[in-house]
Enzyme design. Structure first.
Site, short mmCIF file in Angstrom:
data_model
loop_
_atom_site.label_atom_id
_atom_site.label_comp_id
_atom_site.label_asym_id
_atom_site.label_seq_id
_atom_site.Cartn_x
_atom_site.Cartn_y
_atom_site.Cartn_z
N GLU A 118 35.69 -38.22 -14.87
CA GLU A 118 36.71 -39.04 -15.56
C GLU A 118 38.12 -38.19 -16.16
O GLU A 118 39.08 -38.50 -15.74
CB GLU A 118 36.30 -40.03 -16.72
CG GLU A 118 37.22 -40.71 -17.38
CD GLU A 118 37.45 -42.04 -16.31
OE1 GLU A 118 36.64 -42.65 -16.19
OE2 GLU A 118 38.73 -41.87 -16.13
N ASP A 162 42.12 -38.11 -14.77
CA ASP A 162 42.95 -38.45 -15.59
C ASP A 162 44.15 -37.58 -15.70
O ASP A 162 45.24 -37.74 -15.51
CB ASP A 162 42.36 -38.95 -16.93
CG ASP A 162 41.46 -40.00 -16.89
OD1 ASP A 162 41.55 -40.94 -15.67
OD2 ASP A 162 41.03 -40.16 -17.88
N SER A 169 39.72 -46.66 -13.14
CA SER A 169 39.79 -45.33 -13.95
C SER A 169 40.91 -44.50 -13.48
O SER A 169 41.47 -43.56 -13.96
CB SER A 169 38.47 -44.53 -13.58
OG SER A 169 37.51 -45.01 -14.47
N ASP A 192 53.70 -57.65 -4.78
CA ASP A 192 52.48 -58.72 -4.78
C ASP A 192 51.52 -58.23 -3.85
O ASP A 192 51.68 -58.16 -2.69
CB ASP A 192 53.37 -60.11 -4.34
CG ASP A 192 52.17 -61.10 -4.79
OD1 ASP A 192 51.28 -61.04 -5.62
OD2 ASP A 192 52.64 -62.31 -4.66
N GLY A 239 51.62 -64.45 -5.78
CA GLY A 239 51.86 -64.40 -7.30
C GLY A 239 50.63 -63.88 -8.06
O GLY A 239 49.73 -63.19 -7.55
N ASP A 296 47.22 -63.04 -9.78
CA ASP A 296 45.82 -63.44 -9.70
C ASP A 296 44.97 -62.49 -10.45
O ASP A 296 45.31 -61.35 -10.80
CB ASP A 296 45.28 -63.32 -8.09
CG ASP A 296 45.93 -61.74 -7.49
OD1 ASP A 296 45.00 -60.88 -7.93
OD2 ASP A 296 46.58 -61.78 -6.78
#
Ligand SMILES: *[C@@H]1O[C@H](CO)[C@@H](O)[C@H](O)[C@H]1NC(C)=O
Ligand SMILES: *[C@@H]1O[C@H](CO)[C@@H](O)[C@H](O)[C@H]1NC(C)=O
Ligand SMILES: *[C@@H]1O[C@H](CO)[C@@H](O)[C@H](O)[C@H]1NC(C)=O
Ligand SMILES: *[C@@H]1O[C@H](CO)[C@@H](O)[C@H](O)[C@H]1NC(C)=O
Length: 641
Positions: A305, A309, A556, A599, A618, A620
């Site tokens: 992680e 990052d 993540s 989109d 659009g 969701d």
């Protein structure tokens, strides 16, 4: 007709005046079930002393959404006029009437005012009281809960307060949250340790990115982005051509929960291959509650992680320094309230007002634990904070969730963008667990109800879902919802109502693309908070971890990538004398911004034995409003004041 003597009338009159004190007790908080891994064992001795904390109702909470919108909505005349920390504290501090109501109530119940202490933040009244006193006060019974690792906690199933105190008291601890610390821990038979699964940074928590085990090559070109994502793929996908100029004034924070930790040799290995000028660069480590970038335990589960990052956030925002908010010591770990304490001090109490089934309590009484004072307001909130951790919403009580959520609104009002990854299990919770009709957690087929993520379900954070470049597609083709190794977390909160900024988008989705489910699967009323808000690539990231390259998947990855884009936009705004963008949701759902997102209209987020929701035209509940187009967003955000 009976005529009362005068003195009797006077007594009756005084009863009338004192009437609120006689108001009936009403249940204030109740737990539907024991938290996973904990079971009730025995009554606790009546003379044990409990360090009670009464969380006072903050003032003006009914205006918090409006206040946040006022500084965050692109059409508001006050857009960008963020509040100072002092203004936030003053605006929401409990009223003097609330403080005295709670103090008077306790005093009248035999807890003399000399035993009461008001916390410096004025949001907790603290009292040491015996179990017998508290049981009488709250009309409840205290028990000891045990976990399967020898830990013990004190708490109750439900508690009541007089009806007239309801408006003054938010939460009381220790009660149903199993905060369970007692003034003298030796009064418990066993030491109090945490169930490791309850720690956000734990390798078993279900947090952390996933890998398919494949070892990627590092000689890659843009043509390989469908199989291997590197910073150049993301720059091409999201139209990022920008080098930061205001790095001294700008701030970008990445939160990590110990024992999750980065390894400097991993960062260097990544930079050597993908951003050579950065070899040797380090994040600025801010240690919160004894947070350390530990190197004792290494491997994918401990370093995946943090390495992911930092490698991507640093490469994408180079040369912006990254602030690493390393939270929690090696013994207790930490929870979301702990990093919030460090930036805004709202949850801090002397002996733990945090939620110890999730949060570490500092100073840590356990061997090897952090001995310093709790990190309370030690740094200003960074302009952008990315947090790739979450928990199932059902594992936190609604009142605790709301109290924490309000803190996100406050730091949003101060100009911070808070990004949380939306989860990697589609409509299911961590470990693919779903909900039963009675609200307990169970794996399918017993659990069939969708299991939303927290804090993504808080309307005052920005929740980030995951997309992918599908096989044989290029960076110039539309992406899909991520369906490799992980599924983008998304759905509808069971705690939070819908915020105004997303009402139109969510109503449009439910009307034009009604999902094939009923209220038995999710709150389909259109009146609950829906997530994620937006998305970014979360598949096939090439990440250097523990000395080798891995292919990594997960929301993540999507959160720090999105955080990097917002950080670059903040840089451009700071460079021309404007402020950071702060809470971005009202902007990204606005008509003005709609065309600045790609989109996403294909793919879904299966879970709970269903195909989940489907990405469509659009907004969701799989990919939100879509993925960012940096250049278009930059142009729009430079126009705003
Ligand atoms: C409660 O007791 C503890 C331990 O003796 C003490 O440190 C603390 O100050 C007390 N709190 C209050 C509010 O009296
Ligand atoms: C809740 O439902 C599950 C599955 O239907 C069942 O196993 C469990 O006993 C129920 N729990 C309660 C408290 O009713
Ligand atoms: C991608 O292209 C390769 C080589 O042309 C082909 O073997 C493979 O089936 C394609 N994959 C998909 C999902 O279309
Ligand atoms: C759906 O959410 C709304 C808003 O939070 C809530 O008022 C309503 O009770 C929920 N419906 C169900 C069936 O839980």
């Amino acid at each position: 007709m009976v005529v009362f003597p005068v003195f009797v009338s006077a007594i009756l009159a005084s009863f009338v005046l004192a009437e609120p004190l006689l108001s009936p007790h009403v249940v204030h908080e109740k737990r539907a079930r024991d938290p996973l891994g904990w079971s009730r064992t025995r009554r606790i001795d009546p003379d044990v002393i409990l360090p009670m904390r009464f969380g006072l109702t903050q003032n003006n909470m009914d205006t918090i959404e409006d206040m946040l919108m006022d500084v965050s909505h692109p059409e508001s005349p006050n857009y960008g006029k963020h509040w100072t920390a002092a203004k936030v504290v003053n605006h929401f501090a409990p009223s003097p009437a609330t403080i005295s109501a709670v103090k008077d109530w306790l005093h009248s119940e035999g807890i003399h005012s000399s035993r009461q202490r008001l916390s410096p933040s004025k949001i907790w009244v603290e009292v040491n009281a015996s179990v017998a006193e508290v049981e009488r006060l709250l009309k409840t019974e205290y028990h000891i809960w045990a976990d399967n690792e020898g830990g013990e906690r004190v708490g109750c199933h439900e508690y009541s307060i007089p009806e007239h105190m309801r408006d003054h008291i938010d939460i009381i601890k220790p009660t149903v949250h199993l905060t369970g610390r007692i003034a003298n821990p030796s009064q418990l038979r066993k030491r109090q340790i945490k169930d490791s699964n309850h720690r956000l940074g734990s390798v078993n928590s279900g947090n952390g990115p996933k890998t398919n085990g494949q070892k990627p090559s590092t000689t890659l070109t843009l043509a390989d982005c469908d199989q291997f994502i590197t910073p150049v793929c993301l720059q091409a996908l999201y139209n990022i051509h920008y080098r930061p100029l205001s790095t001294k004034r700008n701030t970008f924070g990445i939160v990590e929960f110990t024992p999750q930790a980065f390894l400097q040799p991993d960062l260097d290995m990544f930079f050597k291959n993908f951003s050579p000028s950065q070899v040797g660069q380090k994040p600025i480590l801010v240690s919160i509650d004894g947070g350390v970038a530990q190197t004792t335990n290494t491997g994918f589960d401990f370093n995946g992680e943090s390495d992911l990052d930092l490698e991507y956030a640093m490469a994408l925002t180079n040369p912006q320094p990254i602030t690493l908010l390393q939270t929690g010591d090696l013994v207790e770990g930490a929870g979301f309230d702990n990093w919030l304490d460090a930036v805004d001090a709202s949850f801090c109490t002397f002996e733990g007002g945090d939620d110890p089934t999730q949060d570490g309590i500092y100073p840590d009484p356990l061997p090897g634990g952090f001995t310093g004072p709790e990190s309370c307001g030690i740094i200003k909130p960074p302009h952008v904070v990315s947090i790739s951790y979450g928990q199932d919403e059902v594992t936190i009580t609604p009142k605790s969730a709301m109290r924490q959520c309000a803190e996100y609104a406050k730091i949003g009002m101060m100009g911070t963008t808070v990004l949380y990854s939306s989860g990697d299990n589609g409509v299911a919770g961590f470990g693919n667990v779903c909900l039963t009709s009675n609200g307990t957690e169970a794996v399918p087929p017993a659990g069939t109800r969708f299991n939303p993520t927290f804090p993504s379900g808080c309307p005052f954070v920005t929740s980030v879902g995951a997309t992918q470049i599908s096989p044989n597609k290029t960076v110039h083709d539309p992406e899909s919802a991520c369906e490799q190794v992980i599924f983008s977390g998304g759905g509808f909160s069971n705690i939070f109502g819908i915020p105004s900024y997303q009402k139109k988008a969510v109503a449009g989705f439910l009307k034009n693309h009604p999902p094939p489910y009923t209220a038995a699967q999710f709150n389909n009323s259109g009146t609950s908070r829906a997530f994620p808000d937006l998305s970014a690539n979360g598949a096939n990231y090439v990440v250097a971890i523990d000395g080798g390259f891995f292919l990594v998947f997960g929301t993540s990855a999507s959160a720090p990538t999105t955080g990097s884009i917002i950080t670059l936009i903040n840089d451009a705004r700071l460079t021309i004398g404007k402020g950071p963008v702060g809470f971005i949701n009202p902007a990204i759902y606005s008509d003005l911004f709609r065309f600045a997102f790609n989109d996403i209209t294909t793919g879904g987020n299966q879970g709970c034995g269903t195909p989940g929701f489907t990405a469509t035209t659009g907004w969701d509940p799989v990919t939100g409003v879509g993925t960012p187009n940096f250049e278009k967003l930059l142009a729009l955000w430079l126009l705003l004041p």
